[in-house]
Design a protein around this motif. Structure first.
Motif, PDB file in Angstrom:
ATOM      1  N   HIS A  19       0.873  -1.175   0.000  1.00  0.00           N
ATOM      2  CA  HIS A  19       0.000   0.000   0.000  1.00  0.00           C
ATOM      3  C   HIS A  19       0.906   1.219   0.000  1.00  0.00           C
ATOM      4  N   THR A  79      -7.387   0.815  -0.370  1.00  0.00           N
ATOM      5  CA  THR A  79      -7.658   0.271  -1.702  1.00  0.00           C
ATOM      6  C   THR A  79      -6.624   0.696  -2.734  1.00  0.00           C
ATOM      7  N   THR A  80      -5.595   1.428  -2.326  1.00  0.00           N
ATOM      8  CA  THR A  80      -4.527   1.818  -3.245  1.00  0.00           C
ATOM      9  C   THR A  80      -3.347   0.888  -3.030  1.00  0.00           C
ATOM     10  N   ARG A  92      -3.404  -0.386  -8.483  1.00  0.00           N
ATOM     11  CA  ARG A  92      -4.853  -0.501  -8.327  1.00  0.00           C
ATOM     12  C   ARG A  92      -5.293   0.513  -7.286  1.00  0.00           C
ATOM     13  N   SER A  93      -6.419   1.187  -7.533  1.00  0.00           N
ATOM     14  CA  SER A  93      -6.955   2.135  -6.566  1.00  0.00           C
ATOM     15  C   SER A  93      -8.442   2.317  -6.800  1.00  0.00           C
ATOM     16  N   GLY A  94      -9.100   2.878  -5.791  1.00  0.00           N
ATOM     17  CA  GLY A  94     -10.509   3.202  -5.920  1.00  0.00           C
ATOM     18  C   GLY A  94     -11.372   2.456  -4.928  1.00  0.00           C
ATOM     19  N   ILE A  95     -12.342   3.167  -4.373  1.00  0.00           N
ATOM     20  CA  ILE A  95     -13.267   2.579  -3.406  1.00  0.00           C
ATOM     21  C   ILE A  95     -14.438   1.947  -4.155  1.00  0.00           C
ATOM     22  N   ASN A  97     -15.281   3.074  -7.718  1.00  0.00           N
ATOM     23  CA  ASN A  97     -14.793   3.016  -9.091  1.00  0.00           C
ATOM     24  C   ASN A  97     -13.326   2.603  -9.043  1.00  0.00           C
ATOM     25  N   LYS A  98     -13.022   1.473  -9.592  1.00  0.00           N
ATOM     26  CA  LYS A  98     -11.660   0.937  -9.554  1.00  0.00           C
ATOM     27  C   LYS A  98     -10.860   1.438 -10.753  1.00  0.00           C
ATOM     28  N   ARG A  99      -9.602   1.793 -10.471  1.00  0.00           N
ATOM     29  CA  ARG A  99      -8.671   2.192 -11.516  1.00  0.00           C
ATOM     30  C   ARG A  99      -7.440   1.295 -11.425  1.00  0.00           C
ATOM     31  N   GLY A 100      -6.898   0.956 -12.563  1.00  0.00           N
ATOM     32  CA  GLY A 100      -5.710   0.118 -12.558  1.00  0.00           C
ATOM     33  C   GLY A 100      -4.816   0.443 -13.732  1.00  0.00           C
TER      34      GLY A 100
END
Length: 170
Positions: A19, A79-80, A92-95, A97-100
């Motif tokens: 993290h 979540t990051t 990877r990040s986002g609560i 809406n996920k971004r990767g």
């Protein structure tokens, strides 16, 4: 939460999964402690004949303020993740809406490290992974940034075992 083995290729190995450094939450934790102290003081100092509704109102306010002050930033931190494998760097990040982003190691042309004074105190820093396309991937608040930079350098020179052996804690 670690990266699922299903997301790795057959001969891909996770070198480090992390993290961002928890220092990003330090001020939030202190603000939360102050908020709880204010809630306790208000509960004690309010007149007894206002009870129980005054106590309920105070703690509802404390809870409502805690959500943006501490809970949401903590969830964003939790979540990051950054994962370095033998073949790529995965973010990877986002609560909700996920971004990767997946960056193959073969596309990295330079690894730069930046460490401000507070980063040096906490042993963290920012890694800037330059690509041949000129579109860098910036990893902020990386814990043990010097060890991560050495791991990436070893991986770029195809020394997977050397990258794994850099930091025995991971």
């Amino acid at each position: 939460m670690a990266l699922s083995k299903k997301q790795l290729s057959q001969d891909e190995v996770i070198v480090r999964h992390m993290h961002t450094h928890p220092k990003v939450l330090l001020w939030r934790i202190m603000a939360q402690v102050v908020l709880i102290a204010v809630g306790i003081a208000a509960s004690v100092l309010l007149p007894g004949d206002w009870s129980p509704w005054s106590h309920l109102a105070v703690w509802i306010i404390v809870l409502a303020v805690s959500v943006p002050v501490f809970l949401l930033p903590w969830l964003a931190w939790a979540t990051t993740t950054y994962t370095i494998t033998s073949k790529r760097v995965i973010t990877r990040s986002g609560i909700l809406n996920k971004r990767g982003h997946d960056l193959p190691l073969s596309r990295i042309s330079d690894v730069q490290q930046d460490r401000a004074l507070t980063d040096r105190i906490f042993g963290a820093g920012t890694l800037r992974l330059e690509t041949s396309a000129g579109d860098p991937l910036i990893l902020e608040d990386v814990p043990s940034v010097a060890a991560v930079q050495v791991e990436l350098s070893n991986l770029l020179f195809n020394d997977v075992q050397g990258a794994i052996d850099v930091d025995p804690e991971h």
